[in-house]
Enzyme design. Structure first.
Site, mmCIF file in Angstrom:
data_model
loop_
_atom_site.group_PDB
_atom_site.id
_atom_site.type_symbol
_atom_site.label_atom_id
_atom_site.label_comp_id
_atom_site.label_asym_id
_atom_site.label_seq_id
_atom_site.Cartn_x
_atom_site.Cartn_y
_atom_site.Cartn_z
ATOM 1 N N GLU A 188 79.589 58.953 68.762
ATOM 2 C CA GLU A 188 80.522 58.731 67.649
ATOM 3 C C GLU A 188 81.848 59.474 67.816
ATOM 4 O OE1 GLU A 188 78.264 59.574 64.105
ATOM 5 O OE2 GLU A 188 76.694 58.153 64.648
ATOM 6 N N GLU A 245 69.646 52.351 67.234
ATOM 7 C CA GLU A 245 69.642 52.744 65.820
ATOM 8 C C GLU A 245 69.641 51.534 64.887
ATOM 9 O OE1 GLU A 245 72.283 55.987 64.885
ATOM 10 O OE2 GLU A 245 72.375 56.638 66.981
#
Length: 371
Positions: free
Chosen positions: A157, A262
């Site tokens: 991220e 995810e």
């Protein structure tokens, strides 16, 4: 010998005709020729306490990811203290069941202790100090599991929604090349493991381009990157399938592996934006928790339809996708029960709170068999 009654024979016949006695199909077997199927698992599962979840993991998944235990705050909470026991158990579970084992994650701006970025007086650490801490952390953690963990989310991220580099303490102190240093350190520590960049909302064109720039810059420097993990934190209606497909195609053209990581589907209304930014967190609110006592059939059908669309896409591009990993095993394990709104009852996965397969599970199995 006691004969069965006519009624019993009729019941057994119906059971046989409807497939009652057939075992639940295994996800990993159905998609064996397509891609690996994985789940994120937690401490209770690797410790063997959550036996029903472990049974599902062994039956349905051939790759595992640690939900939290390898994040810096858990595995390296203090400067000279490491907590390896949960990770050792995690790796042992994977090895015992011949699974592809993922390490998540080495460098992230979240869930990293403050001391990492500070000197002994609490002031910002120097560039050299922070680089040294990064290198030592990666060498110690990735080095310990060299040839045991098969792939690492080296960086997590690092992008803003517009595709620019996120401003974090990593980038503020080290500079924009902190990513290249992280991948270099990871290669040195685990030369035989695959190295990935992992992020959410990579279906967005601007963020997609940002990830492409990361890969190209690393390759231009001769630094190894083996794949991109497209976090699949989706909703019942967003993102559009064609945008997810565009990213799969764009990343595969870079000559690297593409993974869906995810994966979960938020079935509840939420404030804030689509994605997985932990900074967007809200207190309990009944407005965003409409199904505390169970998911209505109509929404179950929506969830099954959404998973059908996604796995039709994944199967279509099975030669480009190496792994699809769900973020959790069963609904009560999901982080979406507490994020972005605390205290919710969410239903984002294929197995319910009773550990039984949901209609969404059946929909995914159909895509594997018919796709």
């Amino acid at each position: 010998m006691k004969l069965l009654s006519r009624g019993t024979i009729v019941v057994i016949t119906i059971m046989l005709l409807t497939g009652f006695f057939l075992a639940t199909p295994s996800l990993k077997e159905v998609f064996e020729e397509d891609f690996l199927i994985g789940a994120a698992i937690n401490n209770r599962q690797v410790d063997g306490e959550d036996k029903q979840a472990v049974a599902l993991v062994k039956e349905h998944f051939n790759t595992i990811t640690p939900e939290n235990m390898l994040k810096w705050e858990r595995v390296h909470p203090k400067p000279n203290a490491y907590n390896f026991q949960p990770v050792d158990n995690y790796v042992a579970l994977g090895k015992e069941n011949d699974m592809f084992i993922i390490g998540h994650t080495l460098v992230w701006h979240q869930q990293t202790p403050s001391w990492v970025f500070e000197d002994e007086k609490g002031n910002p650490a120097s560039k050299d100090t922070l680089l040294n801490r990064m290198q030592q952390h990666i060498a110690t953690v990735a080095g310990r599991y060299q040839d045991k963990i098969d792939g690492w989310d080296v960086a997590n991220e690092a992008l803003n929604e517009d595709g620019s580099l996120r401003q974090t303490k990593w980038s503020a102190i080290i500079g924009e090349d902190y990513l290249s240093r992280a991948f270099t350190f990871a290669h040195d520590a685990a030369p035989n493991a695959e190295l990935y960049y992992n992020d959410y909302n990579l279906w967005k064109p601007s963020k997609r381009e940002g990830a492409i720039r990361i890969v190209k810059k690393l390759k231009e420097k001769g630094i190894r990157i083996d794949g991109i993990g497209m976090q699949g934190h989706y909703s019942l209606t967003s993102p559009p399938i064609d945008e997810i497909e565009a990213s799969i195609l764009a990343f595969s053209r870079l000559g690297i592996k593409v993974m869906v990581t995810e994966l979960d589907i938020d079935v509840l209304p939420r404030p804030g934006n689509q994605g997985a930014d932990l900074n967007e967190s809200f207190g309990e609110n009944a407005e965003y928790n409409p199904y505390p006592n169970g998911l209505p059939d109509a929404v179950q059908k929506q969830l099954a339809k959404r998973y059908t669309e996604l796995f039709a896409l994944f199967h279509k591009h099975r030669e480009k996708i190496s792994r699809v990993t769900f973020w959790g095993v069963a609904d009560h394990h999901s982080w979406l029960n507490n994020w972005p709104v605390r205290g919710r009852t969410n239903y984002p996965l294929l197995f319910g709170r009773d550990f039984q397969p949901k209609p969404a599970f059946e929909a995914v199995i159909r895509q594997g068999k018919e796709g």
